[in-house]
Enzyme design. Structure first.
Site, PDB file in Angstrom:
ATOM      1  N   SER A  12       0.745  -1.193  -0.081  1.00 44.87           N
ATOM      2  CA  SER A  12       0.076   0.086  -0.200  1.00 44.87           C
ATOM      3  C   SER A  12       0.917   1.267  -0.027  1.00 44.87           C
ATOM      4  CB  SER A  12      -0.931  -0.078   1.239  1.00 44.87           C
ATOM      5  OG  SER A  12      -0.025   0.031   2.301  1.00 44.87           O
ATOM      6  N   ALA A  15       3.258   3.045  -5.201  1.00 45.64           N
ATOM      7  CA  ALA A  15       3.209   2.251  -6.203  1.00 45.64           C
ATOM      8  C   ALA A  15       1.844   1.620  -6.150  1.00 45.64           C
ATOM      9  CB  ALA A  15       4.159   1.149  -6.311  1.00 45.64           C
ATOM     10  N   GLN A  46      11.356  12.152   2.194  1.00 46.69           N
ATOM     11  CA  GLN A  46      11.224  13.614   2.505  1.00 46.69           C
ATOM     12  C   GLN A  46      11.667  14.366   1.216  1.00 46.69           C
ATOM     13  OE1 GLN A  46      14.518  13.616   5.301  1.00 46.69           O
ATOM     14  NE2 GLN A  46      13.333  12.808   6.868  1.00 46.69           N
ATOM     15  N   GLY A  48      11.665  14.625  -2.305  1.00 44.14           N
ATOM     16  CA  GLY A  48      10.688  14.888  -3.188  1.00 44.14           C
ATOM     17  C   GLY A  48      10.692  13.849  -4.639  1.00 44.14           C
ATOM     18  N   ASP A 215       9.658  -8.966   0.686  1.00 44.24           N
ATOM     19  CA  ASP A 215       8.853  -9.843   0.403  1.00 44.24           C
ATOM     20  C   ASP A 215       8.551 -10.204  -0.926  1.00 44.24           C
ATOM     21  OD1 ASP A 215       8.737  -9.785   3.289  1.00 44.24           O
ATOM     22  OD2 ASP A 215       6.763  -9.509   3.344  1.00 44.24           O
ATOM     23  N   HIS A 236      22.193   5.322   1.867  1.00 45.69           N
ATOM     24  CA  HIS A 236      21.945   6.812   1.958  1.00 45.69           C
ATOM     25  C   HIS A 236      23.148   7.400   2.662  1.00 45.69           C
ATOM     26  CE1 HIS A 236      20.492  10.810   2.450  1.00 45.69           C
ATOM     27  NE2 HIS A 236      19.487  10.539   1.690  1.00 45.69           N
ATOM     28  N   ARG A 282      25.150   9.788  -4.504  1.00 45.05           N
ATOM     29  CA  ARG A 282      25.078   8.954  -3.072  1.00 45.05           C
ATOM     30  C   ARG A 282      26.123   7.881  -3.197  1.00 45.05           C
ATOM     31  NH1 ARG A 282      18.648   8.689  -2.397  1.00 45.05           N
ATOM     32  NH2 ARG A 282      18.248  10.728  -1.990  1.00 45.05           N
ATOM     33  N   HIS A 343      19.250   1.994   2.031  1.00 45.47           N
ATOM     34  CA  HIS A 343      18.291   2.871   1.768  1.00 45.47           C
ATOM     35  C   HIS A 343      17.399   2.446   0.599  1.00 45.47           C
ATOM     36  CE1 HIS A 343      16.415   6.779   1.823  1.00 45.47           C
ATOM     37  NE2 HIS A 343      16.756   7.205   0.573  1.00 45.47           N
ATOM     38  N   GLU A 367       9.574  -0.187  -5.785  1.00 50.11           N
ATOM     39  CA  GLU A 367      10.749  -0.555  -5.306  1.00 50.11           C
ATOM     40  C   GLU A 367      11.030  -2.077  -5.369  1.00 50.11           C
ATOM     41  OE1 GLU A 367      12.044   1.479  -2.016  1.00 50.11           O
ATOM     42  OE2 GLU A 367      14.013   0.241  -1.424  1.00 50.11           O
TER      43      GLU A 367
HETATM   44  C1  LIG Z   1      13.483   7.643   4.539  1.00 47.81           C
HETATM   45  C2  LIG Z   1      13.266   7.659   3.165  1.00 47.81           C
HETATM   46  C3  LIG Z   1      13.247   8.689   2.301  1.00 47.81           C
HETATM   47  C4  LIG Z   1      13.223   8.634   0.885  1.00 47.81           C
HETATM   48  N1  LIG Z   1      13.229   9.763   0.347  1.00 47.81           N
HETATM   49  C5  LIG Z   1      12.662   9.517  -1.113  1.00 47.81           C
HETATM   50  C6  LIG Z   1      12.595  10.807  -1.836  1.00 47.81           C
HETATM   51  O1  LIG Z   1      12.738  12.044  -1.334  1.00 47.81           O
HETATM   52  N2  LIG Z   1      12.390  10.856  -3.181  1.00 47.81           N
HETATM   53  C7  LIG Z   1      12.213   9.428  -3.835  1.00 47.81           C
HETATM   54  O2  LIG Z   1      11.902   9.412  -5.002  1.00 47.81           O
HETATM   55  N3  LIG Z   1      12.250   8.426  -3.169  1.00 47.81           N
HETATM   56  C8  LIG Z   1      12.567   8.510  -1.751  1.00 47.81           C
HETATM   57  N4  LIG Z   1      12.813   7.278  -0.956  1.00 47.81           N
HETATM   58  C9  LIG Z   1      12.472   6.129  -1.601  1.00 47.81           C
HETATM   59  C10 LIG Z   1      11.085   5.757  -2.086  1.00 47.81           C
HETATM   60  O3  LIG Z   1      10.415   6.070  -0.747  1.00 47.81           O
HETATM   61  C11 LIG Z   1      10.620   4.302  -2.129  1.00 47.81           C
HETATM   62  O4  LIG Z   1      11.293   3.842  -3.086  1.00 47.81           O
HETATM   63  C12 LIG Z   1       9.137   4.251  -2.498  1.00 47.81           C
HETATM   64  O5  LIG Z   1       8.582   5.074  -1.451  1.00 47.81           O
HETATM   65  C13 LIG Z   1       8.647   2.913  -2.494  1.00 47.81           C
HETATM   66  O6  LIG Z   1       7.238   2.585  -2.714  1.00 47.81           O
HETATM   67  P1  LIG Z   1       6.817   1.315  -2.560  1.00 47.81           P
HETATM   68  O7  LIG Z   1       5.232   1.668  -3.036  1.00 47.81           O
HETATM   69  O8  LIG Z   1       7.457   0.761  -3.798  1.00 47.81           O
HETATM   70  O9  LIG Z   1       6.853   0.806  -1.475  1.00 47.81           O
HETATM   71  P2  LIG Z   1       6.662   1.150   0.015  1.00 47.81           P
HETATM   72  O10 LIG Z   1       6.207   2.655   0.189  1.00 47.81           O
HETATM   73  O11 LIG Z   1       7.616   0.811   0.755  1.00 47.81           O
HETATM   74  O12 LIG Z   1       5.188   0.373   0.473  1.00 47.81           O
HETATM   75  C14 LIG Z   1       5.398  -1.051   0.560  1.00 47.81           C
HETATM   76  C15 LIG Z   1       4.099  -1.680   0.996  1.00 47.81           C
HETATM   77  O13 LIG Z   1       3.945  -3.185   1.010  1.00 47.81           O
HETATM   78  C16 LIG Z   1       3.507  -3.470   2.163  1.00 47.81           C
HETATM   79  N5  LIG Z   1       4.128  -5.052   2.232  1.00 47.81           N
HETATM   80  C17 LIG Z   1       5.199  -5.354   2.111  1.00 47.81           C
HETATM   81  N6  LIG Z   1       5.373  -6.677   1.947  1.00 47.81           N
HETATM   82  C18 LIG Z   1       3.828  -7.299   2.385  1.00 47.81           C
HETATM   83  C19 LIG Z   1       3.495  -8.642   2.434  1.00 47.81           C
HETATM   84  N7  LIG Z   1       4.288  -9.512   2.596  1.00 47.81           N
HETATM   85  N8  LIG Z   1       2.045  -8.476   2.518  1.00 47.81           N
HETATM   86  C20 LIG Z   1       1.183  -7.474   2.627  1.00 47.81           C
HETATM   87  N9  LIG Z   1       1.947  -6.273   2.404  1.00 47.81           N
HETATM   88  C21 LIG Z   1       3.257  -6.081   2.167  1.00 47.81           C
HETATM   89  C22 LIG Z   1       4.022  -2.626   3.131  1.00 47.81           C
HETATM   90  O14 LIG Z   1       3.115  -2.793   4.322  1.00 47.81           O
HETATM   91  C23 LIG Z   1       3.625  -1.265   2.405  1.00 47.81           C
HETATM   92  O15 LIG Z   1       2.332  -0.943   2.636  1.00 47.81           O
HETATM   93  C24 LIG Z   1      13.003   7.353   0.592  1.00 47.81           C
HETATM   94  C25 LIG Z   1      12.977   6.205   1.129  1.00 47.81           C
HETATM   95  C26 LIG Z   1      13.178   6.428   2.601  1.00 47.81           C
HETATM   96  C27 LIG Z   1      13.028   5.028   3.257  1.00 47.81           C
END
Ligand SMILES: Cc1cc2nc3c(=O)[nH]c(=O)nc-3n(C[C@H](O)[C@H](O)[C@H](O)COP(=O)(O)OP(=O)(O)OC[C@H]3O[C@@H](n4cnc5c(N)ncnc54)[C@H](O)[C@@H]3O)c2cc1C
Length: 541
Positions: A12, A15, A46, A48, A215, A236, A282, A343, A367
């Site tokens: 959630s 993506a 944080q 953007g 996962d 990072h 980085r 990171h 990711e």
């Molecule tokens: C501190 C920090 C700062 C960042 N700053 C930036 C930035 O400024 N700009 C930028 O572009 N990127 C930034 N990034 C990277 C970026 O935030 C992430 O790459 C991006 O948010 C990933 O989004 P996602 O939807 O793929 O996964 P996430 O937002 O990590 O969401 C993963 C989801 O999957 C769920 N999940 C995982 N495994 C399971 C499972 N087995 N069953 C059910 N649910 C599951 C979790 O509960 C969660 O809801 C940052 C990352 C961090 C940690």
């Protein structure tokens, strides 16, 4: 119990929720989150989102910066596809209600600059962009009748069936543990999407939450999908170093706005490593900090923005200012203690430009996926962009294909008759700690062949112990995550062993030079069989 939906979205973050919202008019969607909806990396971003929004900027420049950061391994078509769609992605987020920071007193958005970018092109919401994006998407998802949200539900394994027509293997759902009832349910769907985020929790020090246990990558691997470039984990350079606070990132935007890195004696040192100084990519900054910390034997270095005015600092970095002040550090007056931390996972499940994996009706986005965008090193702020762009392209393909997909056949219920309650949870906590420690020490920022082999040996022992535990005791979310961490750790080690050069985020003392040939590391599972469809990873198929 069996739940049925058209599309099952596991995850959630930016993506998963972008995809769910893009499908909501066309399909019944289930969104699983293993914790609360906001417990992922997205909420904590944080800096953007990188996008070509300024007239002085260009798609070519953003593509070029991404390719340079990626050190020869980016897939140019994926980069171009992402960058060309960046403006539309930001427009879509604004339409959802995301409020980005504007230039003082104008209607223009304030764009900031981060390491490796040749222009100001990072649109942001002060220094809490992730929260602004994520809270808006969560609000929108909650309004949709067609989207059913399941919090505290953790996917355990994917379910596959042979397609009645093509006989090819297809994904038809997942076994999911309801953490409250402790029951495992079958979630059936015509299409399954992995949006589970990265795997940085495999390292002792990380900016990510506990849930970043890879996962989706581990589930896809077990189901027979190829996984690519797992050796490229971005560290990072500047995570807050503080005894009581782990995981708090000090955004790259501070360096973008002129912060200096300093040694404990106050001296600046980046000029010894790169002419771009604090704004070098980085990997170079993280390695420079790692080098200086090891050379001086100190626990942290310092990031200093105190030469800017207090008003400037408080306006641009309200979250960082407030959090540090709570911890007794006034960043308007003194430098911030920092260390590098794991990171971002550049590698992941191999997909094409529509997020399609090797397994029919299984998609991966965000990711978790490997789209070819990041190459050997992610350019700052390209990842949230990737989440939105690929969620939307996947949604389009899913909408177009949904009607032609036969509903899945009923899957077998999860069998827990042969397992008992564990009476030695210490096995999980011990292995969790041990794994993350040796990954940090042996498979961290600087690697050697010997250390990687040591790590491989240890992971084999751990995996055997975890497998034994998994087959004898009732599953829990800790056990599921540990099992997945062990799998992704092995994938990282195997990939690092295959790469006999130093490139981007992978630095080996045994192979310090970059090879003339740039090649992805693609791991193929033993069950990768003729039943799989094989997606092209050149961005187009
Ligand atoms: C501190 C920090 C700062 C960042 N700053 C930036 C930035 O400024 N700009 C930028 O572009 N990127 C930034 N990034 C990277 C970026 O935030 C992430 O790459 C991006 O948010 C990933 O989004 P996602 O939807 O793929 O996964 P996430 O937002 O990590 O969401 C993963 C989801 O999957 C769920 N999940 C995982 N495994 C399971 C499972 N087995 N069953 C059910 N649910 C599951 C979790 O509960 C969660 O809801 C940052 C990352 C961090 C940690």
């Amino acid at each position: 119990m069996t739940y049925s939906h058209d599309v099952l979205v596991i995850g959630s973050g930016a993506a998963g929720l972008t995809l769910a919202l893009s499908l909501a008019k066309h399909a019944k969607v289930a969104v699983l989150s293993k914790n609360a909806l906001n417990q992922g990396s997205t909420w904590f971003a944080q800096g953007g989102i990188a996008a070509v929004l300024d007239d002085q900027d260009s798609i070519e420049a953003h593509v070029k910066d991404t390719l340079i950061a990626g050190a020869g391994l980016c897939h140019e078509e994926s980069v171009r596809f992402t960058v060309e769609n960046s403006k539309a992605a930001i427009k879509w987020l604004i339409e959802q209600g995301v409020i980005f920071t504007k230039e003082n007193g104008t209607e223009d958005y304030h764009l900031t600059k981060e390491g490796g970018h040749s222009h100001r092109r990072i649109i942001h919401s002060a220094d809490a962009t992730g929260r602004a994006v994520h809270s808006t998407l969560i609000d929108q998802v909650r309004l949709q009748q067609n989207i059913q949200v399941y919090e505290d539900h953790i996917a355990v394994n994917l379910i596959t069936q042979a397609d009645t027509n093509s006989r090819k293997l297809r994904c038809t759902g997942a076994y999911v543990l309801d953490k409250n009832s402790e029951q495992v349910h079958v979630f059936q769907a015509k299409v399954v999407v992995l949006a589970t985020g990265g795997a940085s929790k495999v390292y002792l020090y990380t900016t990510n939450l506990d849930g970043a246990s890879g996962d989706g990558i581990a589930m896809a691997w077990r189901a027979g999908c190829r996984i690519a470039n797992m050796e490229f984990n971005q560290f990072h350079p500047t995570c807050l170093y503080h005894a009581s606070t782990k995981n708090f990132l000090i955004s790259e935007a501070l360096r973008g706005e002129g912060a200096y890195l300093r040694l404990p004696n106050g001296e600046r040192f980046m000029h010894r490593f790169d002419e771009r100084l604090e704004l070098a990519p980085r990997d170079i900054v993280a390695r420079a900090i790692d080098h200086e910390m090891k050379r001086l034997g100190c626990d942290c270095l310092y990031l200093d923005i105190s030469h800017k005015t207090p008003d400037f600092i408080k306006e641009h970095f309200p979250t960082i200012y407030a959090r540090c002040l709570e911890l007794g550090i006034d960043i308007t007056k003194e430098p911030i203690p920092v260390v590098p931390a794991a990171h971002f996972t550049c590698g992941g499940v191999v997909v094409d430009k529509n997020g399609q994996t090797d397994l029919q009706n299984l998609y991966a986005i965000g990711e978790t996926s490997f789209t070819g965008l990041h190459g050997a090193n992610r350019l700052a702020s390209n990842s949230l962009l990737e989440c939105v762009v690929y969620a939307q392209s996947s949604a389009l393909q899913i909408i177009n294909s949904l009607n032609a997909i036969n509903p899945p056949e009923q899957s077998e219920e999860w069998d827990s008759t042969r397992v008992t309650n564990s009476d030695e949870d210490v096995v999980i906590s011990h292995n969790w700690d041990e794994l993350r420690r040796f990954m940090w020490d042996y498979v961290g920022i600087v690697r050697t062949h010997k250390r990687l082999e040591r790590a491989l040996h240890r992971i084999e022992l751990l995996k055997a112990e975890i497998a034994d535990y998994y087959s004898n005791y009732k599953i829990s979310s800790d056990l599921i995550e540990l099992r997945n961490l062990a799998t992704v750790a092995e994938l990282i080690i195997d990939s690092a062993l295959e790469r006999k050069e130093s490139r981007g985020l992978h630095y080996s003392l045994d192979f310090p030079n970059k090879s003339n040939i740039a090649r992805d590391t693609i791991l193929v599972p033993t069950n990768f069989a003729a039943q799989n469809i094989v997606v092209s990873i050149d961005g187009n198929d």
